[in-house]
Scaffold this motif. Sequence first.
Motif, short mmCIF file in Angstrom:
data_model
loop_
_atom_site.label_atom_id
_atom_site.label_comp_id
_atom_site.label_asym_id
_atom_site.label_seq_id
_atom_site.Cartn_x
_atom_site.Cartn_y
_atom_site.Cartn_z
N GLU A 90 0.78 -1.23 0.10
CA GLU A 90 0.07 -0.23 -0.10
C GLU A 90 0.70 1.39 -0.17
OE1 GLU A 90 -3.94 -1.63 2.26
OE2 GLU A 90 -2.24 -0.88 3.65
N ARG A 91 1.86 1.26 0.62
CA ARG A 91 2.79 2.33 0.77
C ARG A 91 3.49 2.57 -0.54
NH1 ARG A 91 3.26 5.34 5.14
NH2 ARG A 91 2.85 4.29 7.22
N VAL A 92 3.88 1.43 -1.29
CA VAL A 92 4.68 1.49 -2.44
C VAL A 92 3.44 2.22 -3.70
CG1 VAL A 92 5.43 0.31 -4.67
CG2 VAL A 92 6.05 -0.22 -2.31
N GLU A 93 2.47 1.85 -3.62
CA GLU A 93 1.28 2.40 -4.33
C GLU A 93 1.06 3.81 -4.19
OE1 GLU A 93 -1.73 2.84 -7.13
OE2 GLU A 93 -0.42 1.05 -6.74
N LEU A 94 1.02 4.09 -2.73
CA LEU A 94 0.74 5.49 -2.57
C LEU A 94 1.90 6.57 -3.00
CD1 LEU A 94 -0.91 7.88 -1.01
CD2 LEU A 94 0.27 6.86 1.09
N TYR A 95 2.79 5.96 -2.56
CA TYR A 95 4.19 6.97 -2.64
C TYR A 95 4.77 6.89 -4.39
CZ TYR A 95 4.31 7.88 2.29
OH TYR A 95 4.08 8.43 3.62
N CYS A 96 4.72 5.44 -4.58
CA CYS A 96 5.74 5.52 -6.10
C CYS A 96 4.61 5.62 -7.06
CB CYS A 96 6.36 4.07 -6.03
SG CYS A 96 7.51 3.88 -4.65
N ARG A 97 3.22 5.09 -7.08
CA ARG A 97 2.56 5.26 -8.30
C ARG A 97 1.59 6.29 -8.21
NH1 ARG A 97 5.66 1.59 -8.32
NH2 ARG A 97 5.37 -0.63 -8.08
N GLN A 98 1.76 7.00 -7.11
CA GLN A 98 0.47 8.18 -6.94
C GLN A 98 1.20 9.50 -6.72
OE1 GLN A 98 -2.88 7.30 -4.25
NE2 GLN A 98 -2.91 5.05 -4.83
N ILE A 99 1.83 9.69 -5.37
CA ILE A 99 2.29 11.03 -5.25
C ILE A 99 3.67 11.25 -5.83
CG2 ILE A 99 3.37 12.39 -3.19
CD1 ILE A 99 1.33 10.74 -1.24
N LEU A 100 4.35 10.61 -6.05
CA LEU A 100 5.80 10.88 -6.90
C LEU A 100 5.74 10.46 -8.17
CD1 LEU A 100 8.39 9.65 -3.95
CD2 LEU A 100 7.48 12.09 -4.37
N ALA A 101 4.52 9.95 -8.75
CA ALA A 101 4.67 9.39 -10.17
C ALA A 101 4.84 10.83 -11.18
CB ALA A 101 3.18 8.79 -10.57
N GLY A 102 5.85 10.65 -12.14
CA GLY A 102 6.36 11.59 -13.06
C GLY A 102 7.12 12.65 -12.41
N TYR A 103 7.55 12.37 -11.15
CA TYR A 103 8.42 13.43 -10.65
C TYR A 103 10.07 12.95 -10.17
CZ TYR A 103 4.51 16.31 -9.54
OH TYR A 103 3.20 17.16 -9.48
N LYS A 104 10.88 13.64 -10.67
CA LYS A 104 12.39 13.54 -10.22
C LYS A 104 12.45 13.74 -8.56
CE LYS A 104 13.79 14.72 -14.85
NZ LYS A 104 14.98 15.60 -15.67
N ALA A 105 13.82 13.39 -8.24
CA ALA A 105 14.06 13.34 -6.83
C ALA A 105 14.18 15.00 -6.49
CB ALA A 105 15.48 12.90 -6.65
#
Length: 329
Positions: A90-105
Amino acid sequence: MASEVTLVGENDGARALAADIQVEDPQDRENSEIASVSVSGLGSGKGAHSREVRRRLLPPNPEGDDTDESEDALPLPAFYVSETRFSEEERVELYCRQILAGYKAEEADEAMSKYLLEKLKTKDTWLGIWNTNPELFFASYKKELIPYVGILVQVTCKHEQTSYPLKATVSLAKRFSSNISNLPRELVEKVLEELDHCVPLLEIYPVKGQDSAVCTIAQSLEIARFFNDFLWREWDDDDDDTCTEYSALIEERIKLYYEIQDGTIPGPIGRRFQRTLQKYRNKHFELIEYQTKVKDNPSENEAVECWRKYFEVLMLSGLLKLWEDFQLR
């Protein structure tokens, strides 16, 4: 519990005022977690920074009576703590697929702020506990006795912000409350005036018992704090990772977090990693503070000390990167 501390004076030559500050024992309160939470902007985590504030000492009673007639602050209410427990997936889905998707560091601040601003639209004004650094109010204090200063505030958030990390506009709640019972209300008001009543959003904890919209805001703040405290690293801004690479890196850090929590990584090693990460952040903060104090033309000793601090930070970051490498764990 009581401890002797010194309120900060108006200038370096001002006579320090000793006050017997009554501090609530966090063990006796429902929301005692606030004493141990690592909050961004207080020396660790993302957004940690040094705030220059001209603090004022309350003037003595003109009648010569030193008796403090101000009312003691009321105890703080409980703050919201989410009962949601995220799984690794669920955390991977939230942070990697939703919040940070399409963003660089380097765009992580923007991504997290965009996520928070969407949640903040659900409620314009709410009550929260501003949990801040005691240095804003005291010239000297014992950190183990006063780990934070908590103050009940009314919060108003602007829905359009272009600078990061996000700020919130706050004012003292009508019901003056603090974890320090005899903290002068006048001193708090002056500090807020010097901050233009704007404080970092992540230093605020919504009070428990408000409507569902505030609960949503509180949970989103927890999600942002988790990212800052456990997933983000100060060196991320210097990396040239693509959006896909950065999401993959965050996914590995999420896995590392859960491996420490569930014992896959032995406890002593996990604790050592966490101690090293905290030491790195403390040293990184010390370096930034030292650099801000050094003049444009530093002396030889200042230059040497700056380089020493820099290489100490570099060594710790290198050690942490080795630990984070999936193939070496």
